[in-house]
Scaffold this active site. Structure first.
Site, PDB file in Angstrom:
ATOM      1  N   GLN A  75       0.837  -1.192   0.000  1.00  0.00           N
ATOM      2  CA  GLN A  75       0.000   0.000   0.000  1.00  0.00           C
ATOM      3  C   GLN A  75       0.881   1.255   0.000  1.00  0.00           C
ATOM      4  O   GLN A  75       0.371   2.357  -0.065  1.00  0.00           O
ATOM      5  CB  GLN A  75      -0.880   0.014   1.252  1.00  0.00           C
ATOM      6  CG  GLN A  75      -1.891  -1.124   1.304  1.00  0.00           C
ATOM      7  CD  GLN A  75      -2.341  -1.424   2.715  1.00  0.00           C
ATOM      8  OE1 GLN A  75      -2.039  -2.476   3.277  1.00  0.00           O
ATOM      9  NE2 GLN A  75      -3.060  -0.512   3.309  1.00  0.00           N
TER      10      GLN A  75
ATOM     11  N   HIS B 225      -1.335   1.643  -4.583  1.00  0.00           N
ATOM     12  CA  HIS B 225      -1.603   3.081  -4.570  1.00  0.00           C
ATOM     13  C   HIS B 225      -0.625   3.883  -5.421  1.00  0.00           C
ATOM     14  O   HIS B 225      -0.502   5.086  -5.246  1.00  0.00           O
ATOM     15  CB  HIS B 225      -1.619   3.595  -3.121  1.00  0.00           C
ATOM     16  CG  HIS B 225      -2.702   2.969  -2.305  1.00  0.00           C
ATOM     17  ND1 HIS B 225      -2.643   2.852  -0.929  1.00  0.00           N
ATOM     18  CD2 HIS B 225      -3.884   2.415  -2.666  1.00  0.00           C
ATOM     19  CE1 HIS B 225      -3.754   2.245  -0.498  1.00  0.00           C
ATOM     20  NE2 HIS B 225      -4.515   1.966  -1.530  1.00  0.00           N
TER      21      HIS B 225
END
Ligand code: ZN
Length: 251
Positions: A101, A119
């Site tokens: 992430q 992300h």
């Protein structure tokens, strides 16, 4: 703790396909505080104002002021022993993929090659109009004043290859992560509470297909109750210890 390190190394050696899921806790020792923690960027800035796709269109100057601050923080950061341990484990064939992430690119800089970024990455940039790449060095070189950078080809606004609030997770990352969610038989959850979608789906899916879970986190994670092994402590201590144990037991 040492018996848990030995057990973790055993489980990794027994696995046919081990992957690791990482989050903000990985990079704290590199000087990047968790955005969500007290003192993190989200205690200083409103993500809607500085990190949403609508703000980027509406007020690019404000968003880029924030991006430059974030880029400075990330630019100064170096991979820590946790990143290096994972890169080492991948090189030795113990780990198939890093699913993260994080947006800091520190896994790649430590030498991990199969990194799935949910992300995006704040060190890659492109033009919003013609989609051409824009080099990081030019972002850095434009110096003080810090006007939002513009594409040299078409004058379009340049943006980082990040997933802003209000944007979807990249298709490629979703399909790559889905591949490992189906195929992995061990997930190591490291430095994340694991509550953020879609990352949160992977451990449950692997577990329900008969796989195993190891968590390494200071305060447990959303999976503590279904984990086969929990190691409570900083990833920058525990992951290198596991990598060393794997290397020792190999010979
Ligand atoms: Zn352009």
């Amino acid at each position: 703790m040492s018996t848990r390190i030995v057990r973790a190394a055993e489980m990794i050696r027994e696995a046919g396909c081990a992957v690791v899921l990482t989050g903000a806790g990985m990079s704290v020792a590199s000087g990047i505080p968790d955005f969500r923690s007290p003192g993190g960027l989200w205690s200083k800035y409103d993500p809607d104002q500085v990190a949403s796709i609508s703000a980027l269109h509406r007020t690019p100057d404000i968003v880029w002021k924030f991006l430059d601050e974030a880029a400075q923080m990330v630019g100064k950061a170096e991979p820590n022993p946790a990143h290096h341990a994972l890169a080492d484990m991948e090189k030795r064939g113990f780990l198939k993929a890093v699913i993260t992430q994080n947006i800091d690119g520190l896994h790649q800089r430590a030498g991990s090659s199969n990194v799935i970024e949910f992300h995006g990455n704040c060190s890659r940039f492109y033009c919003m109009k013609c989609a051409g790449d824009f080099p990081l060095q030019k972002i850095v070189d434009r110096g003080k004043g810090l006007k939002p950078p513009r594409c040299e080809e078409c004058g379009g606004l340049v943006r980082p290859d990040l997933v802003f609030f209000g944007e979807r997770i990249p298709e490629r990352a979703l399909s790559d992560a889905g591949f490992y969610a189906n195929g992995a038989d061990l997930v190591i959850i490291a430095g994340t509470s694991g509550e953020v979608a879609p990352a949160n789906l992977i451990p449950s899916q692997v577990k329900s297909a008969g796989g195993r879970l190891i968590e390494i986190n200071k305060n447990g994670s959303a999976y503590t109750s279904i984990c086969d092994l929990s190691l409570d402590g900083p990833v920058e201590d525990i992951l290198p210890a596991i990598a060393e144990e794997l290397n020792n037991s190999e010979s």
